[in-house]
Design a protein around this motif. Structure first.
Motif, mmCIF file in Angstrom:
data_model
loop_
_atom_site.group_PDB
_atom_site.id
_atom_site.type_symbol
_atom_site.label_atom_id
_atom_site.label_comp_id
_atom_site.label_asym_id
_atom_site.label_seq_id
_atom_site.Cartn_x
_atom_site.Cartn_y
_atom_site.Cartn_z
ATOM 1 N N ARG A 62 0.830 -1.213 0.000
ATOM 2 C CA ARG A 62 0.000 0.000 0.000
ATOM 3 C C ARG A 62 0.865 1.265 0.000
ATOM 4 N NH1 ARG A 62 -5.405 -0.321 1.040
ATOM 5 N NH2 ARG A 62 -6.258 -2.398 1.396
ATOM 6 N N LEU A 63 2.101 1.131 0.462
ATOM 7 C CA LEU A 63 3.005 2.276 0.533
ATOM 8 C C LEU A 63 3.899 2.391 -0.704
ATOM 9 C CD1 LEU A 63 4.149 1.865 4.261
ATOM 10 C CD2 LEU A 63 2.511 3.550 3.375
ATOM 11 N N LEU A 64 4.175 1.227 -1.333
ATOM 12 C CA LEU A 64 5.043 1.201 -2.505
ATOM 13 C C LEU A 64 4.201 1.014 -3.771
ATOM 14 C CD1 LEU A 64 7.868 -1.082 -1.056
ATOM 15 C CD2 LEU A 64 7.834 1.417 -1.158
ATOM 16 N N THR A 65 4.853 1.022 -4.911
ATOM 17 C CA THR A 65 4.160 0.888 -6.196
ATOM 18 C C THR A 65 4.520 -0.445 -6.847
ATOM 19 O OG1 THR A 65 5.961 1.879 -7.473
ATOM 20 C CG2 THR A 65 4.324 3.380 -6.496
ATOM 21 N N PRO A 66 3.714 -0.893 -7.830
ATOM 22 C CA PRO A 66 4.091 -2.102 -8.577
ATOM 23 C C PRO A 66 5.473 -1.978 -9.213
ATOM 24 C CG PRO A 66 1.795 -1.546 -9.021
ATOM 25 C CD PRO A 66 2.367 -0.412 -8.212
ATOM 26 N N GLU A 67 5.861 -0.752 -9.621
ATOM 27 C CA GLU A 67 7.185 -0.547 -10.213
ATOM 28 C C GLU A 67 8.296 -0.845 -9.220
ATOM 29 O OE1 GLU A 67 4.309 1.721 -12.650
ATOM 30 O OE2 GLU A 67 4.667 1.523 -10.509
ATOM 31 N N ASP A 68 8.113 -0.460 -7.943
ATOM 32 C CA ASP A 68 9.125 -0.740 -6.916
ATOM 33 C C ASP A 68 9.352 -2.236 -6.779
ATOM 34 O OD1 ASP A 68 9.483 1.962 -6.262
ATOM 35 O OD2 ASP A 68 7.797 1.943 -4.871
ATOM 36 N N ILE B 188 -7.379 -9.796 -2.755
ATOM 37 C CA ILE B 188 -6.450 -8.782 -3.263
ATOM 38 C C ILE B 188 -6.984 -7.381 -3.000
ATOM 39 C CG2 ILE B 188 -5.412 -7.797 -5.338
ATOM 40 C CD1 ILE B 188 -4.060 -10.334 -4.470
ATOM 41 N N PHE B 189 -8.251 -7.130 -3.301
ATOM 42 C CA PHE B 189 -8.830 -5.800 -3.125
ATOM 43 C C PHE B 189 -8.856 -5.382 -1.657
ATOM 44 C CE2 PHE B 189 -11.211 -4.464 -7.146
ATOM 45 C CZ PHE B 189 -10.304 -5.144 -7.964
ATOM 46 N N GLN C 15 -5.647 -0.889 -6.772
ATOM 47 C CA GLN C 15 -4.601 -0.563 -7.738
ATOM 48 C C GLN C 15 -3.855 -1.813 -8.215
ATOM 49 O OE1 GLN C 15 -4.510 0.169 -4.539
ATOM 50 N NE2 GLN C 15 -2.438 0.191 -3.669
ATOM 51 N N TRP C 16 -4.105 -2.941 -7.518
ATOM 52 C CA TRP C 16 -3.491 -4.219 -7.887
ATOM 53 C C TRP C 16 -4.503 -5.111 -8.609
ATOM 54 C CZ3 TRP C 16 1.670 -5.138 -7.194
ATOM 55 C CH2 TRP C 16 2.352 -4.254 -6.345
ATOM 56 N N GLU C 17 -5.370 -4.536 -9.397
ATOM 57 C CA GLU C 17 -6.443 -5.293 -10.064
ATOM 58 C C GLU C 17 -5.888 -6.363 -11.007
ATOM 59 O OE1 GLU C 17 -10.513 -4.499 -12.691
ATOM 60 O OE2 GLU C 17 -9.145 -2.842 -12.222
ATOM 61 N N ILE C 18 -4.807 -6.041 -11.717
ATOM 62 C CA ILE C 18 -4.215 -7.028 -12.628
ATOM 63 C C ILE C 18 -3.714 -8.239 -11.843
ATOM 64 C CG2 ILE C 18 -2.379 -7.438 -14.312
ATOM 65 C CD1 ILE C 18 -2.546 -4.495 -15.066
ATOM 66 N N CYS C 19 -3.176 -7.984 -10.655
ATOM 67 C CA CYS C 19 -2.733 -9.065 -9.770
ATOM 68 C C CYS C 19 -3.900 -9.997 -9.450
ATOM 69 C CB CYS C 19 -2.147 -8.467 -8.490
ATOM 70 S SG CYS C 19 -1.699 -9.664 -7.230
ATOM 71 N N ALA C 20 -5.091 -9.423 -9.240
ATOM 72 C CA ALA C 20 -6.281 -10.220 -8.921
ATOM 73 C C ALA C 20 -6.728 -11.072 -10.099
ATOM 74 C CB ALA C 20 -7.417 -9.297 -8.482
ATOM 75 N N ILE C 21 -6.377 -10.671 -11.311
ATOM 76 C CA ILE C 21 -6.703 -11.466 -12.495
ATOM 77 C C ILE C 21 -5.732 -12.641 -12.647
ATOM 78 C CG2 ILE C 21 -6.824 -11.408 -15.031
ATOM 79 C CD1 ILE C 21 -7.635 -8.456 -14.782
ATOM 80 N N LEU C 22 -4.464 -12.404 -12.314
ATOM 81 C CA LEU C 22 -3.426 -13.429 -12.505
ATOM 82 C C LEU C 22 -3.445 -14.489 -11.410
ATOM 83 C CD1 LEU C 22 -0.406 -11.118 -13.483
ATOM 84 C CD2 LEU C 22 -2.065 -12.221 -14.998
ATOM 85 N N LEU C 23 -3.750 -14.085 -10.181
ATOM 86 C CA LEU C 23 -3.643 -14.989 -9.035
ATOM 87 C C LEU C 23 -4.453 -16.274 -9.179
ATOM 88 C CD1 LEU C 23 -2.673 -15.733 -6.233
ATOM 89 C CD2 LEU C 23 -4.433 -14.235 -5.273
ATOM 90 N N PRO C 24 -5.755 -16.227 -9.542
ATOM 91 C CA PRO C 24 -6.510 -17.480 -9.612
ATOM 92 C C PRO C 24 -5.958 -18.461 -10.630
ATOM 93 C CG PRO C 24 -7.783 -15.652 -10.538
ATOM 94 C CD PRO C 24 -6.600 -15.059 -9.851
ATOM 95 N N SER D 190 -20.788 -7.548 -1.643
ATOM 96 C CA SER D 190 -19.701 -7.030 -0.812
ATOM 97 C C SER D 190 -18.471 -7.947 -0.896
ATOM 98 C CB SER D 190 -20.161 -6.928 0.643
ATOM 99 O OG SER D 190 -19.064 -6.670 1.502
ATOM 100 N N ILE D 191 -17.309 -7.344 -1.199
ATOM 101 C CA ILE D 191 -16.088 -8.156 -1.269
ATOM 102 C C ILE D 191 -15.698 -8.693 0.108
ATOM 103 C CG2 ILE D 191 -15.212 -6.974 -3.317
ATOM 104 C CD1 ILE D 191 -13.321 -5.401 -1.480
ATOM 105 N N TYR D 192 -16.059 -7.969 1.156
ATOM 106 C CA TYR D 192 -15.753 -8.432 2.509
ATOM 107 C C TYR D 192 -16.537 -9.702 2.827
ATOM 108 C CZ TYR D 192 -13.874 -3.708 2.862
ATOM 109 O OH TYR D 192 -13.165 -2.556 2.643
#
Length: 477
Positions: free
Chosen positions: A36-42, A312-313, A319-328, A439-441
């Protein structure tokens, strides 16, 4: 399995599980905060260097750890020889990486990688100092001590990493966290160990250990390079951000899969080595390890796949939505890793490192072919390709297992199919439930609870022996 051996295995599994999951649990919590503090680029910048550090670790170990564990009449001269060899190799590799750093930065066209690589590579030298200690703890099936060291290192390094991420240090927060983790872990392993190296080196000992370990070295290098081809290709063909999404998805999937694999490899290897000459007993215990591992890992991976998007959300943000597509997708590839591990462990137990190497060459050639076919179609298709590669590897890995102790692919599948079907049924149930929840929760909580109740309930109803075995192991803690 005899009572003493079963008791050792149970304690080894429990303490190794505690070390893996407590440490990874801490690191997972820290990763959530830092993501949450860093970016995907980091994260992508560090991911670009992963292959160099992983290859270095394979070279440092050189298969000597496995050779020491397997050798029944190991001596202090053997231990000292491995210790000094590891240090020499690590220093050579650090100098090499220091020189190569600018060229790696040019390859990715990212100048700041030069300084990052030169600093993060110090971990190669630090990690080499405790290879013998780790081998000795494993020989004694003492994972309690390793758990203390790993957990302490994870907590302190994580706190420092989060603080640096908070003040805006970017990728350097990850670098410092990694180096501090390795340093604290190494110091604590030395502190708790009574072993100290002798001032001697034996070429005879080196050649004896290397005769077995060299083939494991080549196999390990092939596996390491292959597993890191994905980050190289993604980083080169796509972007640092895409690689960051991929590495985070892979890290989520590794939490259950690689940790279970690590536990299995560390516990089953010394246990099976102790009965390596009794094929009938070896076969029976091997099958029990296999079925118990599948009973634990299959539902974990299918369940993670089913709740990947809300997880993931909720944890690291939209901001990590692509990660949520790849993980499953990645989860269905990683679910077979523990099964691969047990099959390969058996080859090492039987002293057939030559077959181990042969299998690795065949699997990696086919795996690279799959990457070449899928890479032009994009990142998602590459992840689907990893499932194909994993299934191909499963068939190949079981070939020699069938030759050595007559437990080949079809016999193993007969053992695993009931658990596999139940895990898939749980996956479908969770997906159906989540369709009706906005609800995602609630998707995460209700999906997880219903899935767990369904899996354990059906295991009890259909009298799965693996459930009884798991309860028995816990009671023998």
């Amino acid at each position: 399995m005899s009572d003493s051996l079963k008791s050792k295995a149970a304690k080894g599994i429990l303490w190794s599980s505690f070390e893996r999951f407590s440490v990874q649990g801490v690191q997972f919590f820290i990763m959530i905060i830092m993501a949450r503090l860093l970016t995907p680029e980091d994260y992508g910048l560090i991911g670009m260097l992963t292959i160099f550090l992983a290859v270095a670790q394979s070279l440092i170990d050189s298969g000597f750890s496995q050779a020491l564990i397997r050798k029944q009449d190991r001596t202090e001269i053997d231990n000292s020889t491995v210790f000094y060899f590891n240090i020499a190799i690590s220093l050579f590799l650090y100098i090499l990486f220091f020189i190569l750093a600018p060229y790696v930065a040019d390859f990715y066209n990212i100048p700041e990688l030069t300084s990052i690589m030169r600093v993060v590579s110090l971990g190669v030298v630090i990690n080499s100092l405790a290879v013998v200690q780790r081998a000795q703890y494993t020989i004694n099936i003492d994972f309690k001590t390793q758990a203390k060291a790993s957990f302490t290192a994870a907590v302190f390094s994580g706190c420092v990493g989060m603080a640096l991420a908070y003040i805006g240090s970017g990728a350097w927060a990850l670098v410092v966290q990694q180096l501090l983790n390795l340093s604290i872990n190494t110091v604590m392993l030395w502190y708790y160990s009574r072993w100290r190296p002798l001032l001697c080196y034996s070429w005879r000992s080196f050649h004896e250990l290397f005769a077995f370990g060299s083939k494991l070295l080549l196999s390990g290098l092939l596996d390491t390079i292959y597993r890191n081809i994905y980050p190289i290709v993604i980083g080169k063909l796509f972007s640092a951000s895409s690689l960051g999404h991929y590495t985070r998805a892979h890290q989520f999937s590794e939490f259950p899969s690689s940790n279970i694999t690590g536990i299995i490899k560390r516990v089953t290897y010394p246990v099976l080595c102790s009965i390596q000459n009794d094929d009938e007993r070896l076969s029976n215990i091997y099958r029990r390890f296999l079925k118990l591992s599948a009973f634990v890992i299959f539902p974990m991976m299918t369940g993670l796949s089913a709740v990947s998007k809300p997880l993931i959300f909720m944890t690291i943000g939209s901001q990590w939505e692509i990660c949520a597509i790849l993980l499953p997708i990645i989860c269905f590839s990683m679910m077979w890793y523990p099964i691969h591990s047990i099959n390969l462990n058996l080859l090492q137990v039987k002293g057939r490192s030559d077959l181990f190497l042969r299998l690795e060459i065949i699997k990696k050639l086919l795996g690279v072919l799959v990457i070449c076919i899928t890479a032009p179609w994009g990142l998602v298709v590459m992840c689907y390709g990893s499932i194909v590669s994993s299934l191909i590897a499963l068939v190949i890995n079981t070939y020699y297992t069938g030759k050595l102790i007559h437990i080949g692919f079809f016999k193993q599948m007969r053992d695993l199919v009931p658990t596999l079907l139940l895990a898939f049924a749980m996956f479908i149930l969770i997906r159906i439930i989540n369709v009706y929840i906005d609800s995602i929760y609630l998707q995460l909580v209700i999906g997880t609870v219903f899935g767990l109740v369904f899996y354990l309930g059906c295991s009890f109803l259909f009298r799965f022996k693996e459930l009884e075995e798991l309860i028995s192991l816990v009671r023998k803690k």
